[in-house]
Design an enzyme around this catalytic site. Structure first.
Site, PDB file in Angstrom:
ATOM      1  N   ARG A  47      12.202  -5.414   4.397  1.00 16.17           N
ATOM      2  CA  ARG A  47      11.822  -3.994   4.290  1.00 16.17           C
ATOM      3  C   ARG A  47      12.792  -3.110   5.081  1.00 16.17           C
ATOM      4  NH1 ARG A  47       5.899  -1.925   5.353  1.00 16.17           N
ATOM      5  NH2 ARG A  47       6.111  -3.017   7.328  1.00 16.17           N
ATOM      6  N   LYS A  87       0.834  -1.216   0.000  1.00 21.87           N
ATOM      7  CA  LYS A  87       0.000   0.000   0.000  1.00 21.87           C
ATOM      8  C   LYS A  87       0.861   1.255   0.000  1.00 21.87           C
ATOM      9  CE  LYS A  87      -1.950  -1.007   3.926  1.00 21.87           C
ATOM     10  NZ  LYS A  87      -1.254  -2.264   4.249  1.00 21.87           N
ATOM     11  N   ARG A 145      -0.249  -9.139  12.978  1.00 28.68           N
ATOM     12  CA  ARG A 145      -0.859  -8.085  12.141  1.00 28.68           C
ATOM     13  C   ARG A 145      -1.704  -8.703  11.023  1.00 28.68           C
ATOM     14  NH1 ARG A 145       4.338  -5.111  10.495  1.00 28.68           N
ATOM     15  NH2 ARG A 145       3.006  -3.828   9.189  1.00 28.68           N
ATOM     16  N   ARG A 166      -9.669   0.863   8.659  1.00 27.96           N
ATOM     17  CA  ARG A 166      -9.235  -0.505   8.920  1.00 27.96           C
ATOM     18  C   ARG A 166     -10.275  -1.307   9.695  1.00 27.96           C
ATOM     19  NH1 ARG A 166      -3.116  -1.717   9.307  1.00 27.96           N
ATOM     20  NH2 ARG A 166      -2.580   0.316   8.633  1.00 27.96           N
ATOM     21  N   ARG A 225      11.521  -1.462  10.812  1.00 30.09           N
ATOM     22  CA  ARG A 225      10.385  -1.082  11.656  1.00 30.09           C
ATOM     23  C   ARG A 225      10.246  -2.028  12.841  1.00 30.09           C
ATOM     24  NH1 ARG A 225       5.177   0.294   7.965  1.00 30.09           N
ATOM     25  NH2 ARG A 225       4.180  -1.014   9.525  1.00 30.09           N
TER      26      ARG A 225
HETATM   27  P1  AP5 Z   1       4.899  -1.586   1.778  1.00 31.27           P
HETATM   28  O1  AP5 Z   1       4.591  -0.730   0.612  1.00 31.27           O
HETATM   29  O2  AP5 Z   1       5.696  -0.999   2.892  1.00 31.27           O
HETATM   30  O3  AP5 Z   1       3.555  -2.286   2.303  1.00 31.27           O
HETATM   31  P2  AP5 Z   1       2.365  -1.715   3.147  1.00 31.27           P
HETATM   32  O4  AP5 Z   1       1.135  -2.363   2.593  1.00 31.27           O
HETATM   33  O5  AP5 Z   1       2.405  -0.228   3.221  1.00 31.27           O
HETATM   34  O6  AP5 Z   1       2.728  -2.389   4.535  1.00 31.27           O
HETATM   35  P3  AP5 Z   1       2.630  -1.816   6.000  1.00 31.27           P
HETATM   36  O7  AP5 Z   1       3.414  -2.776   6.857  1.00 31.27           O
HETATM   37  O8  AP5 Z   1       3.017  -0.398   6.049  1.00 31.27           O
HETATM   38  O9  AP5 Z   1       1.134  -2.030   6.255  1.00 31.27           O
HETATM   39  P4  AP5 Z   1       0.399  -1.946   7.572  1.00 31.27           P
HETATM   40  O10 AP5 Z   1      -0.959  -1.760   7.059  1.00 31.27           O
HETATM   41  O11 AP5 Z   1       0.579  -3.101   8.468  1.00 31.27           O
HETATM   42  O12 AP5 Z   1       1.151  -0.795   8.364  1.00 31.27           O
HETATM   43  P5  AP5 Z   1       0.760   0.677   8.715  1.00 31.27           P
HETATM   44  O13 AP5 Z   1       1.977   1.480   8.763  1.00 31.27           O
HETATM   45  O14 AP5 Z   1      -0.372   1.129   7.878  1.00 31.27           O
HETATM   46  O15 AP5 Z   1       5.646  -2.886   1.227  1.00 31.27           O
HETATM   47  C1  AP5 Z   1       6.175  -3.870   2.102  1.00 31.27           C
HETATM   48  C2  AP5 Z   1       7.551  -4.336   1.619  1.00 31.27           C
HETATM   49  O16 AP5 Z   1       7.402  -5.037   0.400  1.00 31.27           O
HETATM   50  C3  AP5 Z   1       8.510  -3.186   1.324  1.00 31.27           C
HETATM   51  O17 AP5 Z   1       9.809  -3.569   1.692  1.00 31.27           O
HETATM   52  C4  AP5 Z   1       8.391  -2.992  -0.186  1.00 31.27           C
HETATM   53  O18 AP5 Z   1       9.578  -2.446  -0.749  1.00 31.27           O
HETATM   54  C5  AP5 Z   1       8.130  -4.408  -0.655  1.00 31.27           C
HETATM   55  N1  AP5 Z   1       7.277  -4.457  -1.833  1.00 31.27           N
HETATM   56  C6  AP5 Z   1       6.214  -3.652  -2.122  1.00 31.27           C
HETATM   57  N2  AP5 Z   1       5.650  -4.014  -3.288  1.00 31.27           N
HETATM   58  C7  AP5 Z   1       6.354  -5.095  -3.718  1.00 31.27           C
HETATM   59  C8  AP5 Z   1       6.255  -5.963  -4.848  1.00 31.27           C
HETATM   60  N3  AP5 Z   1       5.321  -5.795  -5.784  1.00 31.27           N
HETATM   61  N4  AP5 Z   1       7.131  -6.975  -4.960  1.00 31.27           N
HETATM   62  C9  AP5 Z   1       8.073  -7.164  -4.024  1.00 31.27           C
HETATM   63  N5  AP5 Z   1       8.240  -6.395  -2.949  1.00 31.27           N
HETATM   64  C10 AP5 Z   1       7.389  -5.379  -2.788  1.00 31.27           C
HETATM   65  O19 AP5 Z   1       0.204   0.481  10.206  1.00 31.27           O
HETATM   66  C11 AP5 Z   1       1.088   0.103  11.271  1.00 31.27           C
HETATM   67  C12 AP5 Z   1       0.298  -0.008  12.558  1.00 31.27           C
HETATM   68  O20 AP5 Z   1      -0.313   1.267  12.887  1.00 31.27           O
HETATM   69  C13 AP5 Z   1      -0.876  -0.990  12.551  1.00 31.27           C
HETATM   70  O21 AP5 Z   1      -0.480  -2.307  12.823  1.00 31.27           O
HETATM   71  C14 AP5 Z   1      -1.779  -0.386  13.641  1.00 31.27           C
HETATM   72  O22 AP5 Z   1      -1.329  -0.752  14.937  1.00 31.27           O
HETATM   73  C15 AP5 Z   1      -1.599   1.109  13.470  1.00 31.27           C
HETATM   74  N6  AP5 Z   1      -2.622   1.695  12.564  1.00 31.27           N
HETATM   75  C16 AP5 Z   1      -2.405   2.294  11.353  1.00 31.27           C
HETATM   76  N7  AP5 Z   1      -3.556   2.685  10.795  1.00 31.27           N
HETATM   77  C17 AP5 Z   1      -4.539   2.309  11.660  1.00 31.27           C
HETATM   78  C18 AP5 Z   1      -5.947   2.410  11.622  1.00 31.27           C
HETATM   79  N8  AP5 Z   1      -6.596   2.957  10.579  1.00 31.27           N
HETATM   80  N9  AP5 Z   1      -6.658   1.916  12.683  1.00 31.27           N
HETATM   81  C19 AP5 Z   1      -6.030   1.365  13.748  1.00 31.27           C
HETATM   82  N10 AP5 Z   1      -4.686   1.225  13.834  1.00 31.27           N
HETATM   83  C20 AP5 Z   1      -3.949   1.693  12.803  1.00 31.27           C
HETATM   84 MG    MG Z   2       2.739   1.146   4.794  1.00 28.62          MG
END
Ligand code: AP5
Ligand code: MG
Length: 213
Positions: free
Chosen positions: A127, A17, A170, A92, A159
């Site tokens: 990552r 994402k 997660r 979410r 991270r």
């Molecule tokens: P990346 O692009 O970083 O993936 P992502 O989907 O953004 O993953 P996140 O870990 O950021 O998602 P998340 O939803 O768990 O975390 P968030 O920060 O939102 O890609 C991942 C890796 O793969 C990278 O190394 C990239 O280079 C590689 N990659 C990408 N595309 C690729 C491809 N096609 N092929 C190969 N490799 C590839 O949330 C973190 C925490 O915050 C949550 O757990 C929660 O506690 C809290 N939080 C955030 N938002 C909320 C909410 N709305 N409600 C409640 N809690 C929340």
């Molecule tokens: Mg992300």
């Protein structure tokens, strides 16, 4: 792209994402808003919200709805969101999606990036994230042009929630609480599915095709 885009990117942790949001944001000139990034910044700065959120993040649980809804309300009120935006990681839960409706936010597109859990675990292990500018890389799939430093010159870090046991939790949280949003938006007729590809530029092409269809 001439029409207004108010896009939600759905998808499991590590589905890509953030990576796609960064690219689409640049290409379409609209801000990408990651609640995860906003919360991590608060944790780094040691604010009251950050301190309270840290234990949820580190255990792979969701931060309470009231907190993230407050964050999004404030962020969407900023002037740069007037011409459209990308929401990465919000909503979410069904109550978060309902809160967007109550705010009168008219989402135009919802794209779910689908990647199998086994591949997610492999991606998260590699990552690397820039502490300063937030850029995301992968040691194999998307390496930094600047070796073990970010393109901006700062150190790359891992991270705190990318440990395998936290990633598993997660993923469970995603399947239980976030995946039901696909039905929520499908019922509104605005859900599109994009199969996450091996190469991130291929996922970008499919995402843009879904937006431009
Ligand atoms: P990346 O692009 O970083 O993936 P992502 O989907 O953004 O993953 P996140 O870990 O950021 O998602 P998340 O939803 O768990 O975390 P968030 O920060 O939102 O890609 C991942 C890796 O793969 C990278 O190394 C990239 O280079 C590689 N990659 C990408 N595309 C690729 C491809 N096609 N092929 C190969 N490799 C590839 O949330 C973190 C925490 O915050 C949550 O757990 C929660 O506690 C809290 N939080 C955030 N938002 C909320 C909410 N709305 N409600 C409640 N809690 C929340
Ligand atoms: Mg992300």
């Amino acid at each position: 792209m001439t029409r207004e885009i108010k896009l939600i990117l759905l998808g499991a942790p590590g589905a890509g994402k953030g990576t796609q949001a960064e690219i689409i944001s640049k290409d379409y000139g609209i801000p990408a808003i990651s609640t995860g990034a906003i919360i991590r910044e608060a944790v780094k700065n040691g604010t009251e919200m950050g301190l309270a959120a840290k234990e949820y993040i580190d255990s792979g649980a969701l931060v309470p709805d009231s907190v993230v809804i407050g964050i999004i309300k404030e962020r969407l009120a900023m002037p740069d969101c007037k011409g459209g935006f990308i929401l990465d990681g919000f909503p979410r839960t069904v109550p978060q999606a309902a809160a967007l409706d109550e705010m009168g936010v008219e989402i135009t597109d919802v794209i779910s990036i689908e990647v199998a859990d086994e591949r997610i675990l492999e991606r998260m292990g590699g990552r690397r994230v820039c502490k300063a500018c937030g850029a995301t890389y992968h040691v194999v799939f998307n390496p930094s042009p600047n070796g073990d430093k970010c393109a901006c010159g700062e150190e790359l870090t891992i991270r705190s929630d990318d440990k395998p046991e936290v990633v598993k939790s997660r993923l469970d949280t995603y399947h239980e609480q976030t995946e039901p949003l696909k039905d929520f938006y499908n019922a509104k007729g605005i859900l599109k599915i994009v199969e996450g590809q091996e190469k991130l530029e291929d996922t970008t092409a499919l995402t843009k095709a879904a937006l431009e269809a």
